[in-house]
Design an enzyme around this catalytic site. Structure first.
Site, short mmCIF file in Angstrom:
data_model
loop_
_atom_site.label_atom_id
_atom_site.label_comp_id
_atom_site.label_asym_id
_atom_site.label_seq_id
_atom_site.Cartn_x
_atom_site.Cartn_y
_atom_site.Cartn_z
N HIS A 227 0.89 -1.01 -0.08
CA HIS A 227 0.10 -0.13 0.05
C HIS A 227 1.07 1.15 -0.08
O HIS A 227 1.78 1.41 -0.98
CB HIS A 227 -0.79 -0.09 1.24
N HIS A 268 -2.39 -1.37 -10.69
CA HIS A 268 -2.98 -1.03 -9.63
C HIS A 268 -4.35 -1.81 -9.49
O HIS A 268 -4.81 -2.47 -10.38
CB HIS A 268 -3.87 0.45 -9.93
N ASP A 323 3.09 6.03 -7.42
CA ASP A 323 4.25 5.97 -6.73
C ASP A 323 5.31 5.71 -7.73
O ASP A 323 6.44 6.29 -7.24
CB ASP A 323 4.16 4.52 -6.06
C1 MLT Z 1 -4.11 4.80 -4.23
O1 MLT Z 1 -3.90 6.02 -3.71
O2 MLT Z 1 -3.72 4.43 -5.26
C2 MLT Z 1 -4.53 3.73 -3.06
O3 MLT Z 1 -4.86 4.21 -1.89
C3 MLT Z 1 -4.65 2.16 -3.38
C4 MLT Z 1 -5.90 1.91 -3.72
O4 MLT Z 1 -6.71 2.76 -4.21
O5 MLT Z 1 -6.26 0.47 -3.50
#
Ligand code: MLT
Length: 389
Positions: A227, A268, A323
């Protein structure tokens, strides 16, 4: 707000033990994630609001509309008036073991804020936490890096500039850092209702744990490498790639995949296209750090990796996520230790999770609030047994 979608959903055995992936379990008023278009906050696509002042976007998540000029000014004053932190919080943070990870310190810091100044009202506590967390986070950096005592907040500065001031970073480009953090903050504030940290925070709050306990739990959820800690791991990955030459990067990536290694910054749980938050950050990077080495590696990865991942039909999303870029930009403006990156993500998400907890506790179901979370687990491998007489 009361338009409830009609959803028919059958859960099959195949879906058990898959982390509730994709199961509708509730509604969300702050944000939604579209697999193709990415996240929107109260209906605004993220790319459209990414450059708004963070205070206005915090207001949006809590009030469900963007503030007028007067509302924005009043909200900034309100946040400043809430910002004071009890010195006992800093004293306790200073006593933590020196090897603590910044995310561990953040979770403790949130609990300390609760111990020293909890009101018991979810909305008050959420806004207080949003107002106070920059001081606590800046203190965590200073304590851990040995930069000295916490620096007093400057009410003349905006939310993010004040954080940078309290950080008192001895080197780095502070103007660029402030510019970057403003966008970074807005991009990371919320991501629908079902991401692990948000879900955890709301689940804990559903047992009527207070806002601080719920948010500390949420931040512990964010701390894992699958995460929020992915942004820390991603810069470490980019540094291992260590070249922006396309042919060499392609060879490196192919070898890594063949060895069963992970490719960070791509894919994702929900998105099926490139994350618009990655695109916004690429554009920011072109402005503030076009020649930075890690940023150039990121751009090469962005070009080279998706076609390679697409060769594997099992990969549902071969595209960059948020990220991939954030660490390289933080590094470019002087934030060179990736161990801190997840705390910056957490700082932002406190606003989104806080607003969602306020909605679930105080507004949903005509003010009754969401019931205590209690999904059903199916017992297996448990034959009926009895103790011998
Ligand atoms: C994100 O910001 O991508 C997340 O918190 C991960 C997600 O949406 O599962």
């Amino acid at each position: 707000m009361s338009d409830r979608p009609v959803i028919e959903f059958t859960i099959t055995e195949k879906q058990l033990d898959t982390g509730l992936r994709g199961y509708p379990v509730g509604t969300c008023w702050t944000s939604g994630v579209d697999p193709q278009r990415g996240v929107s906050y109260v209906g605004y696509p993220i790319a459209e609001i990414a450059h708004l002042p963070p205070e206005d976007v915090i207001y949006l998540l809590f009030h469900k509309h963007l503030p007028s000029a007067d509302e924005a000014a009043a909200f900034r004053r309100d946040l400043q008036q809430r910002a004071e932190v009890d010195p006992a919080v800093y004293a306790s943070l200073k006593g933590l073991p020196p090897g603590a990870h910044p995310m561990e310190m953040l979770c403790v810091g949130i609990q300390l804020l609760g111990m020293t100044a909890k009101t018991g009202d979810y909305k008050e506590d959420a806004l207080n936490l949003v107002a106070r967390i920059p001081s606590v986070l800046a203190a965590i950096f200073r304590i851990r890096e040995g930069w000295g005592d916490p620096i007093e907040s400057d009410p003349a500065l905006d939310y993010v500039a004040n954080f940078v001031h309290m950080l008192g970073m001895p080197s780095g480009d502070l103007e660029k850092l402030t510019t970057l953090l403003r966008t970074f903050y807005v991009l990371h504030m919320d991501h629908g209702g079902g991401n692990l940290s948000t879900f955890t925070g709301k689940a804990v709050a559903s047992g009527l744990a207070d806002l601080y306990q719920s948010l500390a739990s949420a931040m512990n959820g964010l701390a894992g490498p699958r995460h929020g800690r992915a942004n820390q791991d991603c810069l470490e990955f980019v540094r291992q790639v260590n070249t922006d030459d396309e042919a060499l990067v392609e060879r490196w990536v192919r070898e890594r995949i063949a060895e069963g290694g992970l490719i960070f910054g791509f894919g994702h749980a929900v998105l099926r296209e490139e994350d618009p938050r990655a695109q916004v950050q690429i554009a920011v990077g072109e402005r503030i750090a076009p020649d930075n080495r890690e940023f150039r590696i990121v751009k090469t990865l962005r070009k080279v990796v998706p076609p390679i991942l697409k060769e594997n039909p099992k990969i549902a999303n071969p595209y960059p996520n948020v990220d991939l870029v954030s660490g390289s930009l933080l590094n470019a403006v002087g934030f060179t230790d990736p161990e801190y990156y997840t705390t910056l993500f957490g700082w932002a998400r406190i606003a989104g999770i806080g607003a969602q907890i306020v909605d679930e506790r105080l507004a949903f179901r005509n003010g009754k609030g969401v019931a205590i979370y209690r999904p059903k687990y199916v017992p297996v491998n448990q034959p009926t047994q009895t103790l011998s007489p």
